[in-house]
Scaffold this active site. Sequence first.
Site, PDB file in Angstrom:
ATOM      1  N   SER A 145       0.858  -1.182   0.000  1.00 40.89           N
ATOM      2  CA  SER A 145       0.000   0.000   0.000  1.00 40.89           C
ATOM      3  C   SER A 145       0.896   1.235   0.000  1.00 40.89           C
ATOM      4  CB  SER A 145      -0.869   0.006   1.262  1.00 40.89           C
ATOM      5  OG  SER A 145      -1.466   1.265   1.489  1.00 40.89           O
ATOM      6  N   TYR A 158      -2.658  -1.194  10.332  1.00 44.20           N
ATOM      7  CA  TYR A 158      -2.564  -1.357   8.883  1.00 44.20           C
ATOM      8  C   TYR A 158      -1.220  -0.843   8.360  1.00 44.20           C
ATOM      9  CZ  TYR A 158      -3.893  -1.097   3.947  1.00 44.20           C
ATOM     10  OH  TYR A 158      -3.942  -1.259   2.581  1.00 44.20           O
TER      11      TYR A 158
END
Length: 261
Positions: A145, A158
């Site tokens: 990401s 995350y």
Amino acid sequence: MYEELKGKVVVITGAATGLGASMAERFGKEGAKVVINYYNQPEKADEVKASVENAGGEAIVCQADVTKEDDVINLIQTAIKEFGKLDILINNAGIENPVDSHEMPLKDWNKVLDTNLTGAFLGSREALKYFVENEVKGNIINMSSVHEVIPWPKFVHYAASKGGIKLMTETLALEYAPKGIRVNNIGPGAMNTPINAEKFADPELRKEVESMIPMGYIGKPEEVANVAAWLASDQASYVTGITLFVDGGMTKFPAFMGGKG
């Protein structure tokens, strides 16, 4: 189209929806044999299977919880048993949820790390075991990401998982490069996927996100799928240990556009 991907066996975790489904369909267009992993949406996985087959590929579905070691072992073994080999693994399964860091329950931290990071490790370990034992110059693609480099308040679990993916990928790439095994990351930015559907349905929120993207629009799943196909192809034969950001420039400090700052 990459002719060399025809007949290749690719396992994609979390492939029932979103980016995973788009990648499965793209590999179907390439004539690959796709193992569609799902966690709890069998009907969606069956729809993706049909899409892969309609595109010209072959496909099977396989339920597995990537946080469970036995499930991951069975997933990789199912691919080998059904299709006779393994060429490509895409560790795509991932989750997120916003929580203030000082109030985050340990169970939330563990769930995200177990899914996003440990799940990718388990899949990579099993694929590498097969590649090494069978002298296969295999290919692993991890879904990272932009938040492997961009801090994200309320998503510390995350961001930590994606930072871990970055160094895991680089370490595995270095360790297995002498055997011709390539390991890379794809780092998506803001993507138009089901997990973001509610947020992007709000015009103000969508406009706010778009303002953080130099190219000015939310990415499409197929734009990630295109990169996955390239990384898996011989066109990327000398590429290993990188994160290829698919983010419209989000990682390039868009607040400084126009000479600001």
